[in-house]
Motif scaffolding. Structure first.
Motif, short mmCIF file in Angstrom:
data_model
loop_
_atom_site.label_atom_id
_atom_site.label_comp_id
_atom_site.label_asym_id
_atom_site.label_seq_id
_atom_site.Cartn_x
_atom_site.Cartn_y
_atom_site.Cartn_z
N GLN A 84 -5.42 10.82 0.10
CA GLN A 84 -6.08 11.45 1.25
C GLN A 84 -5.28 12.63 1.80
O GLN A 84 -5.85 13.62 2.22
N VAL A 85 -3.96 12.52 1.79
CA VAL A 85 -3.14 13.61 2.35
C VAL A 85 -2.80 14.69 1.33
O VAL A 85 -2.14 15.66 1.66
N GLY A 86 -3.24 14.53 0.08
CA GLY A 86 -3.13 15.61 -0.89
C GLY A 86 -2.11 15.45 -1.99
O GLY A 86 -1.89 16.38 -2.77
N PHE A 87 -1.47 14.28 -2.09
CA PHE A 87 -0.55 14.07 -3.20
C PHE A 87 -1.34 13.69 -4.45
O PHE A 87 -2.37 13.03 -4.35
N GLY A 88 -0.84 14.08 -5.61
CA GLY A 88 -1.53 13.83 -6.86
C GLY A 88 -1.22 12.49 -7.49
O GLY A 88 -1.97 12.02 -8.34
N SER A 89 -0.10 11.87 -7.09
CA SER A 89 0.25 10.58 -7.67
C SER A 89 1.03 9.75 -6.66
O SER A 89 1.78 10.30 -5.84
N PRO A 90 0.86 8.43 -6.71
CA PRO A 90 1.59 7.55 -5.79
C PRO A 90 3.10 7.65 -5.97
O PRO A 90 3.85 7.55 -4.99
N GLY A 91 3.57 7.89 -7.18
CA GLY A 91 5.00 8.01 -7.41
C GLY A 91 5.60 9.22 -6.71
O GLY A 91 6.65 9.13 -6.07
N THR A 92 4.93 10.36 -6.84
CA THR A 92 5.39 11.57 -6.16
C THR A 92 5.33 11.39 -4.66
O THR A 92 6.25 11.79 -3.94
N PHE A 93 4.26 10.78 -4.18
CA PHE A 93 4.13 10.52 -2.75
C PHE A 93 5.28 9.66 -2.24
O PHE A 93 5.94 9.99 -1.26
N SER A 94 5.54 8.56 -2.91
CA SER A 94 6.59 7.64 -2.48
C SER A 94 7.96 8.31 -2.51
O SER A 94 8.75 8.17 -1.57
N ARG A 95 8.24 9.04 -3.58
CA ARG A 95 9.54 9.72 -3.71
C ARG A 95 9.71 10.77 -2.61
O ARG A 95 10.76 10.86 -1.97
N THR A 96 8.67 11.56 -2.36
CA THR A 96 8.74 12.60 -1.34
C THR A 96 8.83 11.99 0.05
O THR A 96 9.62 12.44 0.89
N PHE A 97 8.05 10.94 0.30
CA PHE A 97 8.08 10.26 1.59
C PHE A 97 9.49 9.73 1.87
O PHE A 97 10.04 9.93 2.94
N ARG A 98 10.08 9.09 0.88
CA ARG A 98 11.44 8.53 1.05
C ARG A 98 12.46 9.65 1.29
O ARG A 98 13.35 9.51 2.12
N SER A 104 10.69 3.96 2.29
CA SER A 104 9.43 4.00 1.55
C SER A 104 8.25 3.94 2.52
O SER A 104 8.40 3.49 3.66
N PRO A 105 7.06 4.34 2.06
CA PRO A 105 5.88 4.24 2.92
C PRO A 105 5.63 2.80 3.38
O PRO A 105 5.28 2.57 4.55
N ARG A 106 5.80 1.83 2.50
CA ARG A 106 5.57 0.43 2.88
C ARG A 106 6.58 -0.03 3.92
O ARG A 106 6.21 -0.71 4.88
N ALA A 107 7.84 0.33 3.75
CA ALA A 107 8.87 -0.04 4.73
C ALA A 107 8.59 0.64 6.06
O ALA A 107 8.74 0.04 7.12
N TYR A 108 8.16 1.91 6.01
CA TYR A 108 7.83 2.63 7.24
C TYR A 108 6.70 1.93 7.98
O TYR A 108 6.77 1.73 9.19
N ARG A 109 5.66 1.53 7.24
CA ARG A 109 4.52 0.86 7.86
C ARG A 109 4.96 -0.45 8.52
O ARG A 109 4.54 -0.76 9.62
#
Length: 130
Positions: A84-98, A104-109
């Motif tokens: 939804q926010v525009g990342f192409g893959s969950p791996g890239t999203f998680s790495r960038t988020f961290r 991690s996104p899960r830990a943040y939540r």
């Protein structure tokens, strides 16, 4: 400030505003340079000089900020939020988020709690500083 500097700032702001509005869309330096009416190399150099970070890093940070909000305020899956926010893959999203947030996104939540604080304070307080 000279007229040329003012015009350059306006062009960079125009591109940054397009990134703020269309953060979930596929945006790249050639597209942003066209919005600013400058060459790609000039855009990348000038954007960094004006805002202190590369266009790519700014866009990533905006996407992560939006993801942080969605993680706090919705129960949608991390994968759904990633796309939804525009990342192409969950791996890239998680790495960038961290890299930006520090966890991690899960830990943040898990750690994020909804409070009765005005949104403007929450956004300022939780804004990543990377």
């Amino acid at each position: 400030m000279s007229r040329a500097a003012e015009e350059t700032n306006r062009r960079m702001l125009r591109a940054r505003d397009a990134m703020d509005r269309g953060y979930a869309q596929p945006l790249d330096v050639p597209a942003l340079a066209r919005i600013a009416h400058v060459s790609e190399a000039h855009f990348a150099r000038t954007f960094r000089a004006t805002f202190g970070e590369t266009p790519h890093r700014y866009l990533q940070r905006r996407r992560v900020e939006r993801a942080m909000s969605l993680l706090r305020e919705t129960d949608r899956s991390v994968t759904d939020i990633c796309f939804q926010v525009g990342f192409g893959s969950p791996g890239t999203f998680s790495r960038t988020f961290r890299a930006i947030v520090g966890r991690s996104p899960r830990a943040y939540r898990k750690e994020a709690t909804a409070t009765n604080v005005p949104t403007c304070f929450t956004m300022a307080w939780t804004r990543p500083h990377a």
